[in-house]
Design a protein around this motif. Sequence first.
Motif, PDB file in Angstrom:
ATOM      1  N   PRO A 188      -6.140  -5.825  -2.803  1.00 15.48           N
ATOM      2  CA  PRO A 188      -5.205  -5.140  -1.884  1.00 15.48           C
ATOM      3  C   PRO A 188      -4.593  -6.026  -0.802  1.00 15.48           C
ATOM      4  CG  PRO A 188      -7.112  -3.778  -2.326  1.00 15.48           C
ATOM      5  CD  PRO A 188      -7.385  -5.089  -2.972  1.00 15.48           C
ATOM      6  N   ILE A 189      -5.393  -6.622   0.070  1.00 18.39           N
ATOM      7  CA  ILE A 189      -4.846  -7.376   1.205  1.00 18.39           C
ATOM      8  C   ILE A 189      -4.255  -8.698   0.730  1.00 18.39           C
ATOM      9  CG2 ILE A 189      -5.425  -8.485   3.391  1.00 18.39           C
ATOM     10  CD1 ILE A 189      -7.568  -6.404   3.808  1.00 18.39           C
ATOM     11  N   VAL A 190      -4.972  -9.369  -0.169  1.00 16.80           N
ATOM     12  CA  VAL A 190      -4.494 -10.655  -0.685  1.00 16.80           C
ATOM     13  C   VAL A 190      -3.165 -10.491  -1.396  1.00 16.80           C
ATOM     14  CG1 VAL A 190      -5.023 -12.545  -2.273  1.00 16.80           C
ATOM     15  CG2 VAL A 190      -6.837 -11.535  -0.882  1.00 16.80           C
ATOM     16  N   ARG A 191      -2.972  -9.365  -2.087  1.00 15.73           N
ATOM     17  CA  ARG A 191      -1.738  -9.118  -2.828  1.00 15.73           C
ATOM     18  C   ARG A 191      -0.528  -9.152  -1.914  1.00 15.73           C
ATOM     19  NH1 ARG A 191      -2.052  -3.522  -5.462  1.00 15.73           N
ATOM     20  NH2 ARG A 191      -2.142  -2.980  -3.257  1.00 15.73           N
ATOM     21  N   SER A 192      -0.612  -8.504  -0.756  1.00 11.12           N
ATOM     22  CA  SER A 192       0.531  -8.457   0.166  1.00 11.12           C
ATOM     23  C   SER A 192       0.844  -9.834   0.729  1.00 11.12           C
ATOM     24  CB  SER A 192       0.237  -7.466   1.296  1.00 11.12           C
ATOM     25  OG  SER A 192      -0.021  -6.180   0.784  1.00 11.12           O
ATOM     26  N   ILE A 193      -0.201 -10.559   1.140  1.00 12.44           N
ATOM     27  CA  ILE A 193       0.015 -11.882   1.730  1.00 12.44           C
ATOM     28  C   ILE A 193       0.563 -12.851   0.688  1.00 12.44           C
ATOM     29  CG2 ILE A 193      -1.103 -13.829   2.862  1.00 12.44           C
ATOM     30  CD1 ILE A 193      -3.156 -11.872   3.985  1.00 12.44           C
TER      31      ILE A 193
END
Length: 216
Positions: A90-95
């Motif tokens: 989730p978080i890594v995907r956006s960054i």
Amino acid sequence: MLKKYLITGLLIWVPLAFTIWVLDLIVSSMDRTLLLLPPPWRPEHWLGFPLPGAGLVLSAVVLLLTGMLAANIMGQRIVRWWEGLLSRIPIVRSIYSSVKQVSDTLLAPDGHSFRRAVMVEFPQRGQWAVAFVVGSPSERVASELGEGLLVVYVPTAPNPTSGYTLVVKPDEVRDLDMSVDDALKFVISLGVVGANTPKAIESGVADSGQKLGRQQ
């Protein structure tokens, strides 16, 4: 007279010292990549002393090998698998997706990056800022605001990596008789480098004066 000599000395040494400091920061940061190697493989183990710049060479070799690997079919499959794996976090995907889009635009050989330098009235009417045309807005943005718009990036000084992204009409920008590199130097130097008044500003000020005269 002493003040004049002091200022002359500063003008010579400050740019040189800053350049050396930046280069030292880059080389020392790259040298930390040597920590990824096993101790017996590090230059200081078989030379007996640290070798400045060895990390920079190692980083260049890793980048070259990565590019060569990604250029073939097997490497492309590995890259797609890796990106697919990151897209599930989730978080890594956006960054990762945001940074990848920016890097693809700025670094890819067929990328568009900054197309030309322009002037826009920002942050309010009557105040002009150097900006760079990035391209056209996405279909979703165009459906809300209309067709034929431009996306421009207004950098902040002296750090051009931060700034504002504006969607404007073509008639709201004024082309600068200045290359993108010269415009970046103008921003980074706080307007000191290339401080000749651009024709766009002169014409903009003249237009504003004419409008003000008609109102009065």
